[in-house]
Design a protein around this motif. Structure first.
Motif, PDB file in Angstrom:
ATOM      1  N   LEU A 231       0.606  -1.264   0.036  1.00 26.27           N
ATOM      2  CA  LEU A 231       0.060  -0.040  -0.017  1.00 26.27           C
ATOM      3  C   LEU A 231       0.750   1.270   0.135  1.00 26.27           C
ATOM      4  N   THR A 232       2.067   1.301  -0.179  1.00 23.10           N
ATOM      5  CA  THR A 232       2.984   2.363  -0.338  1.00 23.10           C
ATOM      6  C   THR A 232       2.818   2.923  -1.534  1.00 23.10           C
ATOM      7  N   GLY A 233       3.046   4.587  -1.821  1.00 26.14           N
ATOM      8  CA  GLY A 233       2.903   5.087  -2.857  1.00 26.14           C
ATOM      9  C   GLY A 233       1.456   5.015  -3.099  1.00 26.14           C
ATOM     10  N   GLU A 234       1.103   4.568  -4.625  1.00 23.60           N
ATOM     11  CA  GLU A 234       0.090   4.446  -5.339  1.00 23.60           C
ATOM     12  C   GLU A 234      -0.662   2.797  -5.108  1.00 23.60           C
TER      13      GLU A 234
ATOM     14  N   VAL B 218       8.062 -14.866  -7.446  1.00 22.89           N
ATOM     15  CA  VAL B 218       7.076 -13.907  -7.805  1.00 22.89           C
ATOM     16  C   VAL B 218       6.776 -14.157  -9.378  1.00 22.89           C
ATOM     17  N   ILE B 219       5.643 -14.251  -9.834  1.00 23.16           N
ATOM     18  CA  ILE B 219       5.179 -14.577 -11.175  1.00 23.16           C
ATOM     19  C   ILE B 219       5.012 -13.102 -11.731  1.00 23.16           C
ATOM     20  N   SER B 220       4.317 -12.326 -11.105  1.00 21.66           N
ATOM     21  CA  SER B 220       3.873 -11.022 -11.838  1.00 21.66           C
ATOM     22  C   SER B 220       3.676  -9.829 -10.643  1.00 21.66           C
ATOM     23  N   THR B 221       4.005  -8.691 -11.025  1.00 17.95           N
ATOM     24  CA  THR B 221       3.745  -7.508 -10.185  1.00 17.95           C
ATOM     25  C   THR B 221       3.153  -6.341 -11.003  1.00 17.95           C
ATOM     26  N   THR B 222       1.968  -5.896 -10.399  1.00 24.47           N
ATOM     27  CA  THR B 222       1.161  -4.829 -10.928  1.00 24.47           C
ATOM     28  C   THR B 222       1.436  -3.487 -10.016  1.00 24.47           C
ATOM     29  N   THR B 223       1.879  -2.371 -10.685  1.00 24.88           N
ATOM     30  CA  THR B 223       1.949  -1.340  -9.746  1.00 24.88           C
ATOM     31  C   THR B 223       0.914  -0.284 -10.407  1.00 24.88           C
ATOM     32  N   PHE B 224       0.217   0.290  -9.431  1.00 27.46           N
ATOM     33  CA  PHE B 224      -0.560   1.401  -9.665  1.00 27.46           C
ATOM     34  C   PHE B 224      -0.129   2.897  -9.951  1.00 27.46           C
ATOM     35  N   GLY B 225      -0.363   3.763 -10.260  1.00 33.51           N
ATOM     36  CA  GLY B 225       0.140   5.191 -10.371  1.00 33.51           C
ATOM     37  C   GLY B 225       1.207   5.141 -11.546  1.00 33.51           C
ATOM     38  N   SER B 226       1.241   4.102 -12.472  1.00 32.26           N
ATOM     39  CA  SER B 226       1.951   4.107 -13.405  1.00 32.26           C
ATOM     40  C   SER B 226       1.631   2.948 -14.345  1.00 32.26           C
TER      41      SER B 226
ATOM     42  N   ASP C  94       0.120   0.529 -16.631  1.00 31.47           N
ATOM     43  CA  ASP C  94      -1.346   0.402 -17.400  1.00 31.47           C
ATOM     44  C   ASP C  94      -2.213   1.152 -16.515  1.00 31.47           C
ATOM     45  N   PHE C  95      -2.345   1.508 -15.344  1.00 27.79           N
ATOM     46  CA  PHE C  95      -2.928   2.244 -14.420  1.00 27.79           C
ATOM     47  C   PHE C  95      -2.624   3.720 -13.899  1.00 27.79           C
ATOM     48  N   PRO C  96      -2.123   4.593 -14.568  1.00 27.92           N
ATOM     49  CA  PRO C  96      -1.512   5.684 -13.971  1.00 27.92           C
ATOM     50  C   PRO C  96      -2.373   6.598 -13.392  1.00 27.92           C
ATOM     51  N   ARG C  97      -3.598   6.587 -13.618  1.00 34.01           N
ATOM     52  CA  ARG C  97      -4.426   7.605 -12.941  1.00 34.01           C
ATOM     53  C   ARG C  97      -5.404   6.822 -11.828  1.00 34.01           C
ATOM     54  N   THR C  98      -4.784   5.504 -11.195  1.00 38.19           N
ATOM     55  CA  THR C  98      -5.706   4.820 -10.475  1.00 38.19           C
ATOM     56  C   THR C  98      -4.759   4.218  -9.127  1.00 38.19           C
ATOM     57  N   ARG C  99      -5.151   4.365  -7.840  1.00 38.23           N
ATOM     58  CA  ARG C  99      -4.368   3.544  -6.688  1.00 38.23           C
ATOM     59  C   ARG C  99      -5.297   2.779  -5.818  1.00 38.23           C
ATOM     60  N   ILE C 100      -4.523   2.103  -5.209  1.00 37.81           N
ATOM     61  CA  ILE C 100      -5.085   1.121  -4.162  1.00 37.81           C
ATOM     62  C   ILE C 100      -5.318   2.108  -3.040  1.00 37.81           C
ATOM     63  N   ALA C 101      -6.641   2.420  -2.641  1.00 41.45           N
ATOM     64  CA  ALA C 101      -6.711   3.282  -1.437  1.00 41.45           C
ATOM     65  C   ALA C 101      -6.520   2.524  -0.057  1.00 41.45           C
ATOM     66  N   GLY C 102      -6.796   1.347  -0.095  1.00 40.77           N
ATOM     67  CA  GLY C 102      -6.631   0.580   1.266  1.00 40.77           C
ATOM     68  C   GLY C 102      -7.302  -0.941   1.091  1.00 40.77           C
ATOM     69  N   THR C 103      -6.962  -1.831   2.186  1.00 44.96           N
ATOM     70  CA  THR C 103      -7.584  -2.855   2.178  1.00 44.96           C
ATOM     71  C   THR C 103      -7.785  -3.274   3.649  1.00 44.96           C
TER      72      THR C 103
END
Length: 158
Positions: free
Chosen positions: A68-71, A91-99, A101-110
């Motif tokens: 949850l750090t950054g985006e 680790v098979i794959s990592t997806t980062t928000f804020g850049s 495929d998803f530059p305008r989306t973020r994980i707000a919390g869980t």
């Protein structure tokens, strides 16, 4: 006698005004960040299903770990050596928000236990997931989305 072929200036102005109104409504409704939020919901939902099926297919524990750090970001990992620890080499794959495929989306919390979803080799969550959720939002905060998990790890988008 008047020639009736063609359009009068008044008719052309009326058509132009109607087109301007329709285009104005279309531009107000088109928000690329909302479209991107919808795409992020679908991709994350599919990744959770992928983790379940990967656990069954590989007969190994599979984990989806949220950062949850950054985006925000998440990583999908298969526990190849069965030590119940998700190591960098697994680790098979990592997806980062804020850049990316998803530059305008973020994980707000869980509210997931330890910010992760773990599936055992039968595809069953190792911790209770019932009612837990992952919150996504646009970078501006203008739109939010909630992915709610069932006890079996299935996702409902709200």
């Amino acid at each position: 006698m008047r020639d009736s072929s063609g359009f009068s200036v008044i008719e052309l102005l009326i058509v132009a005004a109607i087109l301007a109104i329709l285009l104005g409504v279309g531009f107000v409704r088109f928000d690329p960040s909302r479209w991107e939020l919808s795409q992020a919901e679908q991709v994350l939902s599919q990744e959770i299903s992928r983790a379940r099926f990967e656990a069954i297919k590989s007969n190994r524990m599979v984990e989806l770990q949220f950062d949850l750090t950054g985006e925000g970001a998440y990583s999908l990992c298969v526990d190849e050596n069965s030590d119940q620890v998700c190591e960098a080499a697994e680790v098979i794959s990592t997806t980062t928000f804020g850049s990316g495929d998803f530059p305008r989306t973020r994980i707000a919390g869980t509210d997931l236990p330890n910010n992760r979803i773990r599936f055992d080799l039968r595809g069953i969550p190792t911790e209770s997931l019932f009612g837990t959720s992952i919150d996504l939002e646009t970078e501006s905060g203008s739109a939010t989305s909630k992915l709610v998990l069932s006890a079996t790890g299935r996702v409902e988008i709200q």
